[in-house]
Design a protein around this motif. Structure first.
Motif, mmCIF file in Angstrom:
data_model
loop_
_atom_site.group_PDB
_atom_site.id
_atom_site.type_symbol
_atom_site.label_atom_id
_atom_site.label_comp_id
_atom_site.label_asym_id
_atom_site.label_seq_id
_atom_site.Cartn_x
_atom_site.Cartn_y
_atom_site.Cartn_z
ATOM 1 N N ALA A 1 0.750 -1.272 0.049
ATOM 2 C CA ALA A 1 0.071 -0.039 -0.047
ATOM 3 C C ALA A 1 0.781 1.300 -0.097
ATOM 4 C CB ALA A 1 -0.888 -0.057 1.019
ATOM 5 N N TYR A 2 0.465 2.142 -0.615
ATOM 6 C CA TYR A 2 1.254 3.664 -0.903
ATOM 7 C C TYR A 2 0.101 4.586 -0.482
ATOM 8 C CZ TYR A 2 4.073 0.642 -3.653
ATOM 9 O OH TYR A 2 5.133 -0.573 -4.105
ATOM 10 N N SER A 3 0.600 5.760 0.063
ATOM 11 C CA SER A 3 -0.148 6.744 0.090
ATOM 12 C C SER A 3 0.664 8.011 -0.923
ATOM 13 C CB SER A 3 0.166 7.839 1.396
ATOM 14 O OG SER A 3 -0.306 6.793 2.442
ATOM 15 N N LEU B 1 4.655 3.076 -9.951
ATOM 16 C CA LEU B 1 4.488 2.205 -8.373
ATOM 17 C C LEU B 1 3.946 0.669 -8.381
ATOM 18 C CD1 LEU B 1 3.156 4.945 -5.768
ATOM 19 C CD2 LEU B 1 5.161 3.660 -5.878
ATOM 20 N N VAL B 2 3.038 0.739 -9.503
ATOM 21 C CA VAL B 2 2.267 -0.638 -9.624
ATOM 22 C C VAL B 2 2.792 -1.481 -10.071
ATOM 23 C CG1 VAL B 2 -0.057 -1.744 -10.418
ATOM 24 C CG2 VAL B 2 -0.144 0.556 -9.114
ATOM 25 N N THR B 3 3.772 -1.293 -11.156
ATOM 26 C CA THR B 3 4.468 -2.138 -11.971
ATOM 27 C C THR B 3 5.962 -2.380 -11.705
ATOM 28 O OG1 THR B 3 4.727 -0.582 -13.589
ATOM 29 C CG2 THR B 3 2.728 -1.861 -13.687
ATOM 30 N N ALA B 4 6.846 -1.380 -11.017
ATOM 31 C CA ALA B 4 8.128 -1.543 -10.759
ATOM 32 C C ALA B 4 8.480 -2.569 -9.674
ATOM 33 C CB ALA B 4 8.762 -0.104 -10.550
ATOM 34 N N ALA C 1 9.700 -0.544 -6.370
ATOM 35 C CA ALA C 1 8.834 0.328 -5.818
ATOM 36 C C ALA C 1 8.477 -0.303 -4.461
ATOM 37 C CB ALA C 1 7.721 0.668 -6.759
ATOM 38 N N PRO C 2 8.074 -1.696 -4.207
ATOM 39 C CA PRO C 2 7.561 -2.079 -2.635
ATOM 40 C C PRO C 2 8.647 -1.963 -1.864
ATOM 41 C CG PRO C 2 6.662 -3.214 -4.463
ATOM 42 C CD PRO C 2 7.672 -2.531 -5.058
ATOM 43 N N THR C 3 9.956 -2.250 -1.955
ATOM 44 C CA THR C 3 11.016 -2.141 -1.360
ATOM 45 C C THR C 3 11.502 -0.842 -0.801
ATOM 46 O OG1 THR C 3 12.042 -4.312 -2.406
ATOM 47 C CG2 THR C 3 13.587 -2.916 -1.098
ATOM 48 N N ASP C 4 11.388 0.161 -1.590
ATOM 49 C CA ASP C 4 11.656 1.379 -1.318
ATOM 50 C C ASP C 4 10.609 2.391 -0.864
ATOM 51 O OD1 ASP C 4 14.179 0.859 -2.599
ATOM 52 O OD2 ASP C 4 13.806 1.804 -4.598
ATOM 53 N N VAL D 1 4.314 8.815 -0.983
ATOM 54 C CA VAL D 1 5.063 9.276 -2.387
ATOM 55 C C VAL D 1 4.736 10.158 -3.076
ATOM 56 C CG1 VAL D 1 5.310 7.936 -4.463
ATOM 57 C CG2 VAL D 1 5.085 6.486 -2.650
ATOM 58 N N PHE D 2 5.738 11.115 -3.156
ATOM 59 C CA PHE D 2 5.428 12.366 -3.671
ATOM 60 C C PHE D 2 5.627 12.315 -5.231
ATOM 61 C CE2 PHE D 2 7.075 13.212 0.622
ATOM 62 C CZ PHE D 2 6.157 14.336 0.779
ATOM 63 N N ALA D 3 4.389 11.940 -5.941
ATOM 64 C CA ALA D 3 4.194 11.772 -7.154
ATOM 65 C C ALA D 3 5.088 12.305 -8.435
ATOM 66 C CB ALA D 3 2.627 11.609 -7.760
#
Length: 279
Positions: A206-208, A247-250, A253-256, A262-264
């Motif tokens: 999950a991300y904000s 975010l969804v595909t890289a 992304a989850p590790t970082d 997340v500042f888009a």
């Protein structure tokens, strides 16, 4: 998986603006996409005292763009203040595609109270803001989370706002925003990190996402009135869509970034996700 063997995303508030851009970007990144909002047809949304100003955008044109990007699209009416439409949105998506791999909680309630000074804020306005900006999104998560766990994981993207963690540069009308709106976004910001703590071992990420100031169709109509254009330089919705698709595909992304804000715009710039932006 879905009939086309593609992962499936559900994006709310996708008739225009950031939600539309996220849906199209996810389709281009290999997803089939269900989109949900109140405006089914382009030209039906209106604002203003006499509701005479047409706001461009509708789920019909979003679905057409999803299909142009190579994905299958589904349009479902969603009203954040009507719990029955939340269930109908999830049920329709599962009926069409068989699964939900990604939930993008982008839709917000933009009714009375969002830009109201504290001493003028009524209890009913405050309750509606929390219903439309926190409780509805939590119900969507409750509906999709068990299936995500059963299928080995999924991604939840919660669109927050700088109002959750930044003080306004001025009062309402001079670049500022209402306290009640900021309170709802601050509450919603806490959801993603706790989801990662509780369900990270289940494969749920999950991300904000803080989109920054974005010149959407509605923002373009309201920016002069709010005074935000004096304090902030806007990005386009496509910048935010590219960041969400990354975010969804890289794989990294989850590790970082899992559970974090997340500042888009920052990520889009760092990773050069949009050719030619920023100019």
């Amino acid at each position: 998986m879905s009939p086309s063997d593609r992962p499936v995303a559900l994006v709310t508030g996708a008739s225009r603006g950031i939600g539309r851009a996220c849906a199209i970007a996810l389709a281009g990144a290999g997803h089939d996409v269900a989109v949900a909002a109140r405006t089914l047809r382009d030209g039906d949304a209106r604002i203003g005292d006499d509701e005479e100003i047409v706001v461009p955008g509708g789920l019909d044109t979003t679905v057409a763009s999803i299909e142009d990007a190579g994905g299958a699209g589904l349009a479902v009416r969603l009203d954040l203040l009507d719990p029955t439409t939340i269930d109908e949105t999830v049920d329709a998506t599962l009926e069409r595609f068989g699964r939900i791999d990604v939930l993008v909680n982008n839709a917000i309630y933009q009714g009375p109270g969002s830009m109201t000074p504290f001493l003028e804020l009524g209890d009913e306005e405050l309750r509606r803001l929390f219903e439309g900006n926190v409780f509805a999104q939590l119900e969507l998560i409750r509906r999709v989370l068990p299936d995500m766990i059963d299928q080995g994981g999924g991604t939840i993207v919660n669109m927050i706002s700088a109002t959750a963690h930044v003080d306004p540069p001025g009062k309402i009308g001079d670049g500022g925003w209402g306290m009640a709106y900021a309170m709802t976004k601050a509450a919603f910001e806490r959801v993603a990190p706790l989801l990662c703590v509780e369900h990270g071992d289940d494969g749920v990420v999950a991300y904000s996402v803080d989109p920054g100031y974005v010149l959407t169709e509605r923002a373009a109509l309201n920016s002069r009135k709010g005074g935000h254009d004096k304090h902030f330089t806007p990005a386009t919705p496509e910048v935010i869509g590219a960041a969400v698709a990354w975010l969804v595909t890289a794989p990294e992304a989850p590790t970082d970034l899992a559970g974090k804000i997340v500042f888009a715009q920052r990520e889009a710039k760092r990773r050069q996700l949009v050719p030619g932006w920023p100019s």
